[in-house]
Scaffold this motif. Structure first.
Motif, mmCIF file in Angstrom:
data_model
loop_
_atom_site.group_PDB
_atom_site.id
_atom_site.type_symbol
_atom_site.label_atom_id
_atom_site.label_comp_id
_atom_site.label_asym_id
_atom_site.label_seq_id
_atom_site.Cartn_x
_atom_site.Cartn_y
_atom_site.Cartn_z
ATOM 1 N N SER A 129 0.787 -1.227 0.000
ATOM 2 C CA SER A 129 0.000 0.000 0.000
ATOM 3 C C SER A 129 0.819 1.277 0.000
ATOM 4 N N GLY A 130 1.947 1.295 -0.695
ATOM 5 C CA GLY A 130 2.682 2.528 -0.891
ATOM 6 C C GLY A 130 3.620 2.959 0.212
ATOM 7 N N TYR A 131 3.798 2.170 1.224
ATOM 8 C CA TYR A 131 4.721 2.518 2.302
ATOM 9 C C TYR A 131 6.077 1.884 2.054
ATOM 10 N N LYS A 132 7.118 2.563 2.503
ATOM 11 C CA LYS A 132 8.474 2.038 2.414
ATOM 12 C C LYS A 132 9.007 1.894 3.834
ATOM 13 N N ILE A 133 9.454 0.688 4.160
ATOM 14 C CA ILE A 133 10.006 0.414 5.484
ATOM 15 C C ILE A 133 11.478 0.075 5.309
ATOM 16 N N THR A 134 12.313 0.724 6.110
ATOM 17 C CA THR A 134 13.748 0.465 6.066
ATOM 18 C C THR A 134 14.222 0.131 7.470
ATOM 19 N N GLU A 135 14.954 -0.977 7.575
ATOM 20 C CA GLU A 135 15.610 -1.317 8.841
ATOM 21 C C GLU A 135 17.097 -1.052 8.654
ATOM 22 N N PHE A 136 17.626 -0.124 9.428
ATOM 23 C CA PHE A 136 19.057 0.158 9.442
ATOM 24 C C PHE A 136 19.643 -0.727 10.532
ATOM 25 N N ALA A 137 20.522 -1.649 10.146
ATOM 26 C CA ALA A 137 20.989 -2.678 11.068
ATOM 27 C C ALA A 137 22.503 -2.800 11.036
ATOM 28 N N LYS A 138 23.018 -3.610 11.959
ATOM 29 C CA LYS A 138 24.447 -3.926 12.034
ATOM 30 C C LYS A 138 24.606 -5.438 12.068
ATOM 31 N N MET B 171 9.287 -8.781 11.573
ATOM 32 C CA MET B 171 8.715 -8.216 10.350
ATOM 33 C C MET B 171 8.489 -9.314 9.314
ATOM 34 N N ASP B 172 9.418 -10.270 9.219
ATOM 35 C CA ASP B 172 9.234 -11.404 8.303
ATOM 36 C C ASP B 172 7.984 -12.198 8.672
ATOM 37 N N LYS B 173 7.831 -12.508 9.962
ATOM 38 C CA LYS B 173 6.677 -13.303 10.410
ATOM 39 C C LYS B 173 5.356 -12.599 10.136
ATOM 40 N N LEU B 174 5.376 -11.266 10.151
ATOM 41 C CA LEU B 174 4.157 -10.498 9.904
ATOM 42 C C LEU B 174 3.936 -10.232 8.415
ATOM 43 N N GLY B 175 4.846 -10.720 7.581
ATOM 44 C CA GLY B 175 4.685 -10.552 6.137
ATOM 45 C C GLY B 175 4.999 -9.152 5.643
ATOM 46 N N MET B 176 5.817 -8.418 6.365
ATOM 47 C CA MET B 176 6.151 -7.048 5.985
ATOM 48 C C MET B 176 7.285 -7.044 4.965
ATOM 49 N N GLU B 177 7.167 -6.195 3.966
ATOM 50 C CA GLU B 177 8.241 -5.992 2.996
ATOM 51 C C GLU B 177 9.070 -4.818 3.489
ATOM 52 N N TYR B 178 10.386 -4.983 3.465
ATOM 53 C CA TYR B 178 11.263 -3.925 3.950
ATOM 54 C C TYR B 178 12.627 -4.073 3.309
ATOM 55 N N GLU C 251 5.032 9.296 -0.819
ATOM 56 C CA GLU C 251 5.676 10.546 -1.223
ATOM 57 C C GLU C 251 7.027 10.744 -0.550
ATOM 58 N N GLY C 252 7.454 9.798 0.294
ATOM 59 C CA GLY C 252 8.733 9.913 0.976
ATOM 60 C C GLY C 252 8.668 10.646 2.299
ATOM 61 N N ASN C 253 7.459 10.976 2.758
ATOM 62 C CA ASN C 253 7.305 11.621 4.061
ATOM 63 C C ASN C 253 7.495 10.597 5.172
ATOM 64 N N VAL C 254 8.226 10.971 6.200
ATOM 65 C CA VAL C 254 8.446 10.071 7.325
ATOM 66 C C VAL C 254 7.151 9.964 8.127
#
Length: 116
Positions: A2-11, A24-31, A63-66
């Protein structure tokens, strides 16, 4: 999604980062997962948001808004974001597609490397 972008910044070797990705994987989230030590501009973006520990999750609209951001393993925030984006729990053992940007092994920091 639905148009959202999720980013995980990790180490690498980060327990809370792995737990966040797993949930997030278990919940079926794309990121997209970004390896902070391998991406200096991403590290600066995380610091500009005021964070100094990983993981940092950033949610943006089409639109790239946080829309939201947080640091650490936060199941309540992950669950709320899954509802926001309309994620469906994964039906396969591998979960949804996850894009991982990783540095070559020679560039990966060792256990004595400085923290964020």
């Amino acid at each position: 999604m639905s148009g959202y972008k999720i980013t995980e910044f990790a180490k690498p070797n980060c327990g809370p980062c792995a737990m966040t990705a797993s949930r997030m994987d278990k919940l079926g989230m794309e990121y997209t997962q970004i390896n902070l030590p391998a991406d200096p501009p991403a590290l600066e973006r995380v610091k500009a948001l005021g964070y100094f520990q990983a993981p940092v999750v950033l949610v943006e609209d089409a639109e790239g808004n946080v829309v939201d951001h947080w640091s650490g393993f936060r199941p309540n925030k992950i669950d709320a974001t899954a509802k926001l984006v309309g994620a469906a729990p994964a039906r396969t053992a591998t979960g949804p597609t996850t894009h991982v940007e990783a540095a070559p092994a020679a560039q990966m920091p060792g256990p004595d490397a400085p923290r964020l």
